[in-house]
Design a protein around this motif. Sequence first.
Motif, PDB file in Angstrom:
ATOM      1  N   UNK A 191       0.885  -1.129  -0.039  1.00 32.33           N
ATOM      2  CA  UNK A 191      -0.086   0.064  -0.076  1.00 32.33           C
ATOM      3  C   UNK A 191       0.732   1.356  -0.207  1.00 32.33           C
ATOM      4  N   UNK A 192       2.093   1.241   0.772  1.00 33.02           N
ATOM      5  CA  UNK A 192       2.372   2.520   1.001  1.00 33.02           C
ATOM      6  C   UNK A 192       3.288   2.848  -0.331  1.00 33.02           C
ATOM      7  N   UNK A 193       3.764   1.935  -1.149  1.00 35.45           N
ATOM      8  CA  UNK A 193       4.730   2.141  -2.314  1.00 35.45           C
ATOM      9  C   UNK A 193       3.956   2.044  -3.379  1.00 35.45           C
ATOM     10  N   UNK A 194       2.717   2.688  -3.262  1.00 39.38           N
ATOM     11  CA  UNK A 194       1.866   2.817  -4.560  1.00 39.38           C
ATOM     12  C   UNK A 194       2.259   4.092  -5.407  1.00 39.38           C
ATOM     13  N   UNK A 195       1.875   4.079  -6.759  1.00 45.15           N
ATOM     14  CA  UNK A 195       2.230   4.868  -7.712  1.00 45.15           C
ATOM     15  C   UNK A 195       1.810   6.492  -6.928  1.00 45.15           C
ATOM     16  N   UNK A 196       0.832   6.506  -6.587  1.00 38.53           N
ATOM     17  CA  UNK A 196       0.288   7.936  -5.982  1.00 38.53           C
ATOM     18  C   UNK A 196       1.107   8.271  -4.774  1.00 38.53           C
ATOM     19  N   UNK A 197       1.253   7.506  -3.867  1.00 40.93           N
ATOM     20  CA  UNK A 197       2.461   7.704  -2.680  1.00 40.93           C
ATOM     21  C   UNK A 197       3.613   8.326  -3.471  1.00 40.93           C
ATOM     22  N   UNK A 198       4.349   7.269  -4.112  1.00 42.64           N
ATOM     23  CA  UNK A 198       5.656   7.925  -4.839  1.00 42.64           C
ATOM     24  C   UNK A 198       5.698   9.307  -5.244  1.00 42.64           C
ATOM     25  N   UNK A 199       4.681   9.372  -6.226  1.00 40.53           N
ATOM     26  CA  UNK A 199       4.663  10.773  -6.886  1.00 40.53           C
ATOM     27  C   UNK A 199       4.551  11.738  -5.840  1.00 40.53           C
ATOM     28  N   UNK A 200       3.500  11.637  -4.848  1.00 38.57           N
ATOM     29  CA  UNK A 200       3.397  12.788  -3.839  1.00 38.57           C
ATOM     30  C   UNK A 200       4.769  12.962  -3.106  1.00 38.57           C
ATOM     31  N   UNK A 201       5.363  11.791  -2.582  1.00 38.45           N
ATOM     32  CA  UNK A 201       6.622  12.009  -1.885  1.00 38.45           C
ATOM     33  C   UNK A 201       7.613  12.829  -2.900  1.00 38.45           C
ATOM     34  N   UNK A 202       7.846  12.736  -4.099  1.00 46.93           N
ATOM     35  CA  UNK A 202       8.655  13.407  -4.847  1.00 46.93           C
ATOM     36  C   UNK A 202       8.103  14.762  -5.019  1.00 46.93           C
ATOM     37  N   UNK A 203       6.827  14.923  -4.954  1.00 47.48           N
ATOM     38  CA  UNK A 203       6.519  16.300  -5.074  1.00 47.48           C
ATOM     39  C   UNK A 203       6.782  17.074  -3.728  1.00 47.48           C
ATOM     40  N   UNK A 204       6.482  16.329  -2.608  1.00 45.31           N
ATOM     41  CA  UNK A 204       6.653  17.081  -1.453  1.00 45.31           C
ATOM     42  C   UNK A 204       8.076  17.384  -1.229  1.00 45.31           C
TER      43      UNK A 204
END
Length: 247
Positions: free
Chosen positions: A215-228
């Motif tokens: 769940x944590x390493x979803x595409x959405x979360x990874x994109x969010x982490x990069x943007x943050x």
Amino acid sequence: MSAALRLVNLTVSYDRHPAVHHVSAEIPAAEMTAIVGPNGAGKSTLLKALLGLAPHIEGRIESTVKRIAYLPQQAEIDRSFPISVFDTVLLGRWSRFGGFGAAKHVDIHDAQHAIEAVGLSGFERRPIDTLSVGQFQRVLFARLLLQDADLVLLDEPFAAIDSKTVNDLMAVIQRWRAEQRTVVAVLHDLDHVRRDFPNTLLMARELVDAGPTARVLSSENLLRARAMAEAWDEHAGACDVPMKLTA
């Protein structure tokens, strides 16, 4: 699942600039947890905060563990000191015999067994400055074996080492898990995390997500982490949160 560590509104700052910002999460006991995120996400800083080595910690760290072992990045270790592989591993028992005591027979036996367990039989008298990066990492894992810790913290344990060494050291980590020890590792290889680590904290100075790795390493979360990470203000001031460490 019980928690080995509970982070409550944790902020860690350097010169009043937050490197870890308002993180609240649980690290499950007797499990393997990866800490991942972009460069500068605060991953290594978080490990140092768990050890009490970070300079300015706010919030709470609640812990149920008694003994902690820590593997720093190799770049932080000075290998110029003239010491052998065997004596380096034996330092894992330093807390028992200190600077003026003597290693007991059981300590010497356990050090030899640890060296064999990481595949370095025959290297006992080699100076550590003659070892490759992978060989030295095996030495550091052998030293961890002697510490008999409830919680093992690993900072980039597989950086710049060959795949065979990675596989051999992963076998040591799996052994710790089988022994009901808690392992927390800062890692960069997400495929490796997905394959071997059931739990993950995804950091971008702030917490993006924590929990089951899939769940944590979803595409959405990874994109969010990069943007943050890209949007972070380096001049942001740290928030004032009362510090409290509890065990």
